[in-house]
Scaffold this motif. Structure first.
Motif, PDB file in Angstrom:
ATOM      1  N   LYS A  24       8.415   2.644  -4.860  1.00  0.00           N
ATOM      2  CA  LYS A  24       9.522   1.256  -5.740  1.00  0.00           C
ATOM      3  C   LYS A  24       9.805   1.067  -6.170  1.00  0.00           C
ATOM      4  O   LYS A  24      10.567  -0.371  -5.752  1.00  0.00           O
ATOM      5  CB  LYS A  24       7.992   1.276  -7.290  1.00  0.00           C
ATOM      6  N   GLU A  84       0.698  -1.022   0.158  1.00  0.00           N
ATOM      7  CA  GLU A  84      -0.370  -0.178   0.191  1.00  0.00           C
ATOM      8  C   GLU A  84       1.000   1.514  -0.056  1.00  0.00           C
ATOM      9  O   GLU A  84       0.769   1.713  -0.805  1.00  0.00           O
ATOM     10  CB  GLU A  84      -1.135   0.026   0.902  1.00  0.00           C
ATOM     11  N   LYS A 104       2.496  -7.940   0.402  1.00  0.00           N
ATOM     12  CA  LYS A 104       1.205  -7.347   0.810  1.00  0.00           C
ATOM     13  C   LYS A 104       0.852  -7.614   2.651  1.00  0.00           C
ATOM     14  O   LYS A 104      -0.646  -8.365   2.933  1.00  0.00           O
ATOM     15  CB  LYS A 104      -0.338  -7.950   0.408  1.00  0.00           C
ATOM     16  N   LYS A 135       2.281   2.187  -3.642  1.00  0.00           N
ATOM     17  CA  LYS A 135       1.209   2.295  -4.505  1.00  0.00           C
ATOM     18  C   LYS A 135       0.400   3.874  -3.948  1.00  0.00           C
ATOM     19  O   LYS A 135       0.171   4.208  -4.847  1.00  0.00           O
ATOM     20  CB  LYS A 135      -0.863   1.803  -3.767  1.00  0.00           C
ATOM     21  N   GLU A 136       0.828   4.067  -2.584  1.00  0.00           N
ATOM     22  CA  GLU A 136       0.548   5.431  -2.431  1.00  0.00           C
ATOM     23  C   GLU A 136       1.219   6.326  -2.967  1.00  0.00           C
ATOM     24  O   GLU A 136       1.108   7.827  -3.052  1.00  0.00           O
ATOM     25  CB  GLU A 136      -0.457   5.632  -1.330  1.00  0.00           C
ATOM     26  N   ARG A 192       4.552   6.173  -5.013  1.00  0.00           N
ATOM     27  CA  ARG A 192       4.751   4.822  -6.491  1.00  0.00           C
ATOM     28  C   ARG A 192       6.436   5.223  -6.759  1.00  0.00           C
ATOM     29  O   ARG A 192       7.498   4.306  -6.590  1.00  0.00           O
ATOM     30  CB  ARG A 192       4.034   4.551  -7.031  1.00  0.00           C
TER      31      ARG A 192
END
Length: 228
Positions: free
Chosen positions: A153, A143, A169, A146-147, A149
């Motif tokens: 990442k 998460e 996850k 994703k927030e 990135r």
């Protein structure tokens, strides 16, 4: 219901001889001595049962895992601090381009701060770290990627090949997973001994409420099945 035990010992002789004792006041966890204008706070004390092991093997397994948790926790704590810092800074930046630039700057900073040490972590420590990031931030590593990135990442996928193979996850659930409770038990004992600096979890965890549920935990079996 609070599961914190407060031990307050007052001598009856002292109570009998003290002046103005009737004017002393206890307010919640504070004692106000009116005559001397003194107020002090009683510290909460968590009392944990002494560790007992059924075998030398179980003891060896526990302290092996204890070392892994103690190695991983400081990184999760620092990641939570950096995330809070980043969020506070981003609140003040309205421009999307400036926000992206700031996140990349934070990425570089975190890479310099984390990368070399993370590369030395074992697979077990990496798995614990991902769980503890969820504990300390309230978000899974996936998460967070994703927030944020552009910053997270690259940090997670490019700098640590070993962590790449783990599930980003993974969540932390000591209330339903024995291995997570074992991690929580190690954390609480390490906090009390001053081995680790306590940082409040972003998840609702009542450790003492969980203790009876796991009183007969098979430590060897739980650790051997930790990847399941």
């Amino acid at each position: 219901m609070k599961h914190i035990f407060i031990l307050l010992v007052l001598s009856s002789t002292f109570l009998a001889s003290a002046q103005n004792v009737s004017r002393d006041t206890i307010i919640d966890d504070k004692i106000l001595i009116e005559g001397d204008s003194i107020m002090f706070t009683l510290d909460d004390v968590m009392v944990l049962s002494k560790l007992k092991f059924d075998s030398t093997k179980e003891q060896r397994y526990y302290y092996w895992y204890w070392k892994k948790v103690n190695n991983a926790y400081p990184f999760a704590k620092l990641a939570a601090e950096r995330l809070l810092q980043l969020n506070e800074q981003l609140k003040k930046i309205r421009s999307n381009s400036k926000r992206r630039k700031h996140i990349k700057k934070m990425q570089k900073f975190m890479e310099e701060e984390f990368t070399d040490k993370l590369k030395k972590m074992t697979r077990t420590e990496g798995r614990i770290l991902i769980k503890l990031i969820h504990r300390q931030t309230g978000l899974t590593t996936f998460e967070l990627i994703k927030e944020y990135r552009s910053g997270w990442k690259a940090f997670w996928y490019n700098t640590t090949a070993s962590l790449f193979k783990l599930s980003l996850k993974s969540e932390y659930h000591p209330e339903s997973k024995a291995i997570d409770f074992l991690i929580e038990d190690i954390l609480q004992r390490s906090f009390l001994k001053g081995r680790l600096d306590r940082q409040k979890s972003r998840l609702a965890i009542d450790y003492l409420e969980l203790v009876p549920k796991y009183k007969n935990i098979d430590i060897v079996e739980v650790i051997n099945n930790r990847a399941k």
